[in-house]
Design a protein around this motif. Sequence first.
Motif, PDB file in Angstrom:
ATOM      1  N   GLU A 447       0.832  -1.210   0.000  1.00 56.88           N
ATOM      2  CA  GLU A 447       0.000   0.000   0.000  1.00 56.88           C
ATOM      3  C   GLU A 447       0.866   1.260   0.000  1.00 56.88           C
ATOM      4  OE1 GLU A 447      -4.364   0.889   0.793  1.00 56.88           O
ATOM      5  OE2 GLU A 447      -3.239  -0.780   0.034  1.00 56.88           O
ATOM      6  N   GLY A 448       1.900   1.242   0.847  1.00 55.10           N
ATOM      7  CA  GLY A 448       2.814   2.381   0.915  1.00 55.10           C
ATOM      8  C   GLY A 448       3.582   2.594  -0.383  1.00 55.10           C
ATOM      9  N   TYR A 449       3.953   1.504  -1.026  1.00 54.15           N
ATOM     10  CA  TYR A 449       4.690   1.606  -2.302  1.00 54.15           C
ATOM     11  C   TYR A 449       3.832   2.284  -3.373  1.00 54.15           C
ATOM     12  CZ  TYR A 449       6.631   0.124  -6.791  1.00 54.15           C
ATOM     13  OH  TYR A 449       7.106   0.113  -8.063  1.00 54.15           O
ATOM     14  N   PHE A 450       2.588   1.863  -3.492  1.00 56.01           N
ATOM     15  CA  PHE A 450       1.717   2.465  -4.498  1.00 56.01           C
ATOM     16  C   PHE A 450       1.419   3.935  -4.168  1.00 56.01           C
ATOM     17  CE2 PHE A 450       0.283  -1.968  -5.644  1.00 56.01           C
ATOM     18  CZ  PHE A 450       0.737  -1.906  -6.945  1.00 56.01           C
ATOM     19  N   ALA A 451       1.305   4.237  -2.869  1.00 58.33           N
ATOM     20  CA  ALA A 451       1.006   5.617  -2.479  1.00 58.33           C
ATOM     21  C   ALA A 451       2.146   6.563  -2.837  1.00 58.33           C
ATOM     22  CB  ALA A 451       0.737   5.673  -0.967  1.00 58.33           C
TER      23      ALA A 451
END
Length: 454
Positions: A447-451
């Motif tokens: 999730e953090g990577y895509f954000a």
Amino acid sequence: MRAILILFFYVLGFALASDLKILQIIPFGTSSVRITFNQDISKLSFKRHSLKDFRNFLDIEAVLIGPRKNYNFSNRTQVSIAQNTPEIVRVVIKTNKDSTYQTKIVEKHLYISIIDKLPEPEATKVAKEPKATKKPPEQKESKPPAPKSTPKTPTKPQKKPEKPKNTTPKPPIKAPVSKQSQTAPAQKPATKSQSPVKSQSSTNKTEPKSSPVAQTKTAPAQESPKTSKKYKIVIDPGHGGKDCGAMGVSKICEKVIVLSVSKFLEQELKKRGYIVYMTRNKDVYINLKERTDFANAKNVDLFVSIHANSVPKNSSDSPQGVETYFLSTARSERARKVAELENKDDVDVMNYFSKFSFLNSLNSHRLIASNKLAIDIQFGILRELRKHYQGVVDGGVREGPFWVLAGALMPSVLIEIGYNSNPIEARRIDDKRYQRFLAKGIADGIEGYFAKNY
């Protein structure tokens, strides 16, 4: 009639003469295409042409089996494949000012990838800097006229005795300002001259400190826009079937543990709106090549392979810790030992990967993305596990030559969730509660990577 027969045999002659045929065309990743031929094309040579409108042509002496293919990518780039003449297949690659393309040949496959131009932004910055340095001399030239106005001032003092009251109070007001600015008691002139400098320094100081915190804290808040994009992810539970993987101290195979963790991760990601595929959802054997071929065919955004680490029984060490690997040319001793355990496969598959000289053909853009993904996943796992367990060891983000990652044509990582040979971690990674926290931590990292990157 004779003319028709001549034309027929003429066309037939071309078809028979060109032994090279294109059997399949598959898009993958965000802006790549794989073209599969009927034979090895390691020695294939083709003509390249480039136009000023960012169109590039590859002319290949082959026959396209099937209709014309046209792929439009999200970055406003395009790849088209069509039969241009009876003996030439033309590949048209449309890039833009911020991108270029590269080709790779692996046995029967031709890979065409459109990638970002990394050096160009730096070159433009350098080009802009000298222009900025040329402007100061223009300002210096505008200052010399000032002395011309100064000789007029000595004429004014001659008139000052006539109007002493009106002129005398004005110059002392300007003069003390310069003195006070030197002693720094006056705040108004200082703030006017130094305000842009302070604003730049304050932003430079706050950005590096706030950016990581903001990224980690705002990631959960951005779940709704990310889920609407429907990113696709392949989860790869390592080993399976005849391949037990690492046997733990509790006599449980690695293949069983990682499949359970992968199923929890699948549930967690689907709950957040992602499209998820599993290379296996039961105890079956799949070789390394088939795993990444599956991911490439699904045209997914990420490839995540789940494993559990181990050391030989006769080893004096009992290491522990969560480790996340991404494919790289670096070959540390520790990474080499881990890769030796995970790279075991059939002889035919190993021969394929040995011919696939991935160490020389890695896409630097994809490598950087994989590194970022590994960092975010490692951080997400540690943050979640340490909320509930003590002594969770950070094995770090590492680089290694893993064959299963070599075939993936998108950002990919391999996670070692813990050491099945360690008494403490072997019990934990086999526990369903611990596995759920592991899955949540991995999902938070994704999730953090895509954000941060999309």
